[in-house]
Design a protein around this motif. Structure first.
Motif, PDB file in Angstrom:
ATOM      1  N   THR A  30       0.822  -1.211   0.000  1.00 17.58           N
ATOM      2  CA  THR A  30       0.000   0.000   0.000  1.00 17.58           C
ATOM      3  C   THR A  30       0.855   1.259   0.000  1.00 17.58           C
ATOM      4  OG1 THR A  30      -1.732  -1.184   1.211  1.00 17.58           O
ATOM      5  CG2 THR A  30      -1.836   1.220   1.233  1.00 17.58           C
ATOM      6  N   LEU A  31       1.946   1.235   0.735  1.00 16.58           N
ATOM      7  CA  LEU A  31       2.803   2.414   0.885  1.00 16.58           C
ATOM      8  C   LEU A  31       4.057   2.320   0.027  1.00 16.58           C
ATOM      9  CD1 LEU A  31       2.505   2.760   4.772  1.00 16.58           C
ATOM     10  CD2 LEU A  31       1.123   3.865   2.999  1.00 16.58           C
ATOM     11  N   ILE A  32       3.968   1.582  -1.064  1.00 15.21           N
ATOM     12  CA  ILE A  32       5.150   1.292  -1.871  1.00 15.21           C
ATOM     13  C   ILE A  32       5.776   2.553  -2.451  1.00 15.21           C
ATOM     14  CG2 ILE A  32       3.918   0.900  -4.059  1.00 15.21           C
ATOM     15  CD1 ILE A  32       5.793  -1.583  -4.394  1.00 15.21           C
ATOM     16  N   LEU A 153      -6.137   0.338   6.669  1.00 15.22           N
ATOM     17  CA  LEU A 153      -5.364   0.854   7.799  1.00 15.22           C
ATOM     18  C   LEU A 153      -4.001   1.376   7.358  1.00 15.22           C
ATOM     19  CD1 LEU A 153      -6.087  -1.654  10.711  1.00 15.22           C
ATOM     20  CD2 LEU A 153      -6.946   0.675  10.414  1.00 15.22           C
ATOM     21  N   ALA A 154      -3.369   0.663   6.421  1.00 17.11           N
ATOM     22  CA  ALA A 154      -2.064   1.130   5.944  1.00 17.11           C
ATOM     23  C   ALA A 154      -2.186   2.496   5.288  1.00 17.11           C
ATOM     24  CB  ALA A 154      -1.471   0.121   4.972  1.00 17.11           C
ATOM     25  N   GLY A 155      -3.222   2.674   4.470  1.00 18.78           N
ATOM     26  CA  GLY A 155      -3.405   3.957   3.805  1.00 18.78           C
ATOM     27  C   GLY A 155      -3.677   5.082   4.785  1.00 18.78           C
ATOM     28  N   VAL A 156      -4.576   4.834   5.740  1.00 17.39           N
ATOM     29  CA  VAL A 156      -4.957   5.870   6.708  1.00 17.39           C
ATOM     30  C   VAL A 156      -3.810   6.168   7.672  1.00 17.39           C
ATOM     31  CG1 VAL A 156      -6.508   6.418   8.618  1.00 17.39           C
ATOM     32  CG2 VAL A 156      -7.416   5.356   6.549  1.00 17.39           C
ATOM     33  N   LEU A 157      -3.243   5.126   8.274  1.00 19.05           N
ATOM     34  CA  LEU A 157      -2.167   5.337   9.250  1.00 19.05           C
ATOM     35  C   LEU A 157      -0.900   5.849   8.576  1.00 19.05           C
ATOM     36  CD1 LEU A 157      -2.615   2.186  11.517  1.00 19.05           C
ATOM     37  CD2 LEU A 157      -3.285   4.549  12.011  1.00 19.05           C
ATOM     38  N   GLY A 158      -0.599   5.337   7.380  1.00 18.26           N
ATOM     39  CA  GLY A 158       0.588   5.806   6.679  1.00 18.26           C
ATOM     40  C   GLY A 158       0.516   7.284   6.346  1.00 18.26           C
ATOM     41  N   TRP A 163       4.543   5.374   8.116  1.00 16.57           N
ATOM     42  CA  TRP A 163       4.505   3.949   7.823  1.00 16.57           C
ATOM     43  C   TRP A 163       4.827   3.092   9.040  1.00 16.57           C
ATOM     44  CZ3 TRP A 163       9.022   1.338   8.690  1.00 16.57           C
ATOM     45  CH2 TRP A 163      10.236   2.038   8.597  1.00 16.57           C
ATOM     46  N   GLN A 164       5.582   3.651   9.991  1.00 21.77           N
ATOM     47  CA  GLN A 164       5.899   2.876  11.194  1.00 21.77           C
ATOM     48  C   GLN A 164       4.632   2.521  11.976  1.00 21.77           C
ATOM     49  OE1 GLN A 164       7.373   5.739  10.314  1.00 21.77           O
ATOM     50  NE2 GLN A 164       9.601   5.535  10.406  1.00 21.77           N
ATOM     51  N   ARG A 229      -2.530  -8.584  -6.057  1.00 18.67           N
ATOM     52  CA  ARG A 229      -2.666  -7.844  -4.799  1.00 18.67           C
ATOM     53  C   ARG A 229      -1.422  -7.006  -4.494  1.00 18.67           C
ATOM     54  NH1 ARG A 229      -7.539  -6.881  -3.922  1.00 18.67           N
ATOM     55  NH2 ARG A 229      -8.914  -8.674  -3.942  1.00 18.67           N
ATOM     56  N   ALA A 230      -0.251  -7.547  -4.791  1.00 20.37           N
ATOM     57  CA  ALA A 230       0.993  -6.836  -4.472  1.00 20.37           C
ATOM     58  C   ALA A 230       1.169  -5.578  -5.308  1.00 20.37           C
ATOM     59  CB  ALA A 230       2.184  -7.770  -4.667  1.00 20.37           C
ATOM     60  N   TRP A 231       0.747  -5.617  -6.573  1.00 20.55           N
ATOM     61  CA  TRP A 231       1.011  -4.517  -7.487  1.00 20.55           C
ATOM     62  C   TRP A 231      -0.224  -3.678  -7.815  1.00 20.55           C
ATOM     63  CZ3 TRP A 231       5.701  -2.802  -8.504  1.00 20.55           C
ATOM     64  CH2 TRP A 231       6.786  -3.667  -8.323  1.00 20.55           C
ATOM     65  N   LEU A 232      -1.362  -3.983  -7.198  1.00 24.15           N
ATOM     66  CA  LEU A 232      -2.608  -3.279  -7.529  1.00 24.15           C
ATOM     67  C   LEU A 232      -2.521  -1.784  -7.258  1.00 24.15           C
ATOM     68  CD1 LEU A 232      -5.584  -3.039  -8.244  1.00 24.15           C
ATOM     69  CD2 LEU A 232      -6.149  -3.891  -5.953  1.00 24.15           C
ATOM     70  N   VAL A 233      -2.059  -1.411  -6.063  1.00 19.27           N
ATOM     71  CA  VAL A 233      -1.995   0.017  -5.718  1.00 19.27           C
ATOM     72  C   VAL A 233      -1.064   0.756  -6.676  1.00 19.27           C
ATOM     73  CG1 VAL A 233      -1.311   1.669  -3.937  1.00 19.27           C
ATOM     74  CG2 VAL A 233      -2.613  -0.366  -3.312  1.00 19.27           C
ATOM     75  N   ALA A 234       0.076   0.148  -7.009  1.00 19.07           N
ATOM     76  CA  ALA A 234       1.016   0.782  -7.933  1.00 19.07           C
ATOM     77  C   ALA A 234       0.400   0.946  -9.317  1.00 19.07           C
ATOM     78  CB  ALA A 234       2.294  -0.052  -8.029  1.00 19.07           C
ATOM     79  N   PHE A 235      -0.371  -0.045  -9.775  1.00 24.96           N
ATOM     80  CA  PHE A 235      -1.024   0.058 -11.079  1.00 24.96           C
ATOM     81  C   PHE A 235      -2.051   1.182 -11.093  1.00 24.96           C
ATOM     82  CE2 PHE A 235      -4.617  -1.370 -13.845  1.00 24.96           C
ATOM     83  CZ  PHE A 235      -3.995  -1.134 -15.066  1.00 24.96           C
ATOM     84  N   LEU A 236      -2.857   1.276 -10.041  1.00 21.20           N
ATOM     85  CA  LEU A 236      -3.843   2.350  -9.974  1.00 21.20           C
ATOM     86  C   LEU A 236      -3.164   3.719  -9.903  1.00 21.20           C
ATOM     87  CD1 LEU A 236      -6.410   0.736  -7.507  1.00 21.20           C
ATOM     88  CD2 LEU A 236      -6.724   1.135  -9.960  1.00 21.20           C
ATOM     89  N   ALA A 237      -2.059   3.802  -9.161  1.00 25.22           N
ATOM     90  CA  ALA A 237      -1.315   5.061  -9.087  1.00 25.22           C
ATOM     91  C   ALA A 237      -0.771   5.439 -10.454  1.00 25.22           C
ATOM     92  CB  ALA A 237      -0.180   4.940  -8.073  1.00 25.22           C
TER      93      ALA A 237
END
Length: 406
Positions: A30-32, A153-158, A163-164, A229-237
């Protein structure tokens, strides 16, 4: 607390526990973009960090699942929760680049190996109701709910705390799962095989043709699913960068789109298993895999279309790619010989998650070889995801096709 939960309660309990163990699973994915900027990671390095989690799972799962035929899976499950908590917390405080990220993600994968399928053993060994296949479907489908929570949660908290904080939340989730299982379930000795074999002697499983059909189908399915799943966020970005006008609102948040696709996929997996119970299971799985693979071979080339159309295609793909998941797991459990469920699930996960490790890494290699991000590069990446699934469909149809639907 409850000591002998009924079939509904234990199914709900194990689904909730699984969701809690998965909070950390897609934090890095998510935070790639954050890690790419802060640590100057190449696409190939990103692929390795994404994939090494699954490699850690693969290294541990054969021994752990074989042990579930000999010791109570509940004990292994609680140890896995503790391992995930330590690995996620270690990433939050100690990771500072490519090599340390590899280490902690691999350790988290070890922990997941002791929770995902051992959690299924915890469930089926204690399940006392009818239609065990439906309970299995809910459990395996809750993986998608867990990934949705991880994305969200990763998106909101990050974004708000860094990211920590997102990785610390992953560690806390694993501890919640540990407490749930420790408090609510009592120990239970597993059923022994009538003719015991050595711990890692999988020859009886390899001779079981229907089970191996589902194993090979799952390997292809996991390769495609985890790469997606691993590359979905990067593809949408990437797709966002191709739009003539900047997007605003919730559509402009790739992590939220990923979360929504995961929730939709959970429902698709449950519905898919219900259909598989009423139809011919191997044929249903083969058809779903062929349709999914066909869509994968074209979707990446459409990244420059209108963003709304790309999102719609991604949601459709997510529904299809998960539609056979619970059906495959219910099928292999039903095909397993008495006393060899653990060994059968060990082979199932060993081959499946070996391919799950290879998927994100190979997609990263394809993107790296393509150079600057482009629709052609993403098109080839998605073809890499989907092409293998045709082989999985053939394996299920040929090897498991002679077995009555379970």
């Amino acid at each position: 607390m409850f000591r002998t939960p009924g079939p509904v309660l234990i199914t709900v309990l194990m689904c909730l526990a699984q969701v809690a163990t998965l909070v950390d699973v897609f934090v890095f994915a998510t935070l790639i973009r954050t890690f790419e900027t802060e640590w100057l990671l190449t696409k190939v390095e990103q692929g390795w960090v994404l994939g090494i989690y699954h490699a850690g799972y693969v290294l541990a799962v054969p021994v752990i699942m074989a042990l579930t035929d000999r010791v109570d899976a509940r004990r292994l499950y609680m140890a896995g929760c503790l391992f995930i908590a330590v690995a996620a917390t270690g990433f939050a405080f100690l990771a500072e680049g490519f090599w340390s990220a590899l280490l902690f993600r691999a350790l988290s994968g070890f922990g997941f190996a002791a929770t995902y399928m051992p959690g299924l053993r915890v469930l089926v060994d204690r399940y006392s109701g009818g239609n065990e296949s439906r309970a299995i479907a809910f459990y395996t489908s809750s993986w998608s709910l867990g990934t949705a929570v991880s994305y969200l949660l990763a998106g909101v908290l990050g974004e708000t705390l860094g990211w920590q904080a997102a990785f610390l939340a992953g560690g806390a989730g694993a501890l919640v799962a540990l407490v749930l299982v420790a408090v609510c379930l009592t120990p239970l000795a597993p059923t022994r095989a009538p003719e015991p074999t050595r711990l890692l002697d999988f020859r009886p499983v390899l001779r079981n043709r229907p089970a191996m059909g589902y194993v090979l189908g799952y390997a292809a399915h996991t390769y495609e699913l985890l790469a997606f799943r691993a590359w979905l966020v990067a593809f949408l970005a990437f797709s966002l960068t191709q739009q003539a006008e900047p997007m605003v609102g919730w559509l402009a948040e790739p992590s939220r789109i990923a979360m929504f696709t995961a929730v939709a996929a959970m429902l698709s997996s449950i519905a898919g298993n219900e259909l598989a119970q009423r139809l011919d299971r191997p044929r249903f799985i083969a058809v779903v895999q062929c349709v999914t693979a066909s869509l994968a071979c074209v979707i990446g080339f459409m990244g420059a279309m209108s963003y709304e159309a790309v999102v719609a295609l991604v949601i459709l793909y997510a529904l299809l790619v998960q539609a056979d998941s619970a059906s495959l797991t219910a099928g292999v459990v039903g095909a397993a010989e008495d006393g060899r469920r653990g060994a059968t699930l060990a082979v199932y996960n060993l081959l499946g998650w070996t391919c799950g490790f290879a998927g994100p890494v190979l997609v990263g290699a394809v993107l790296g070889a393509a150079g600057t991000e482009s629709t052609a590069g993403w098109g080839l990446a998605f073809m890499t995801m989907g092409g293998v699934t045709f082989l999985g469909a053939a394996a299920v149809r040929i090897l498991a096709g002679g077995r009555p639907a379970a």
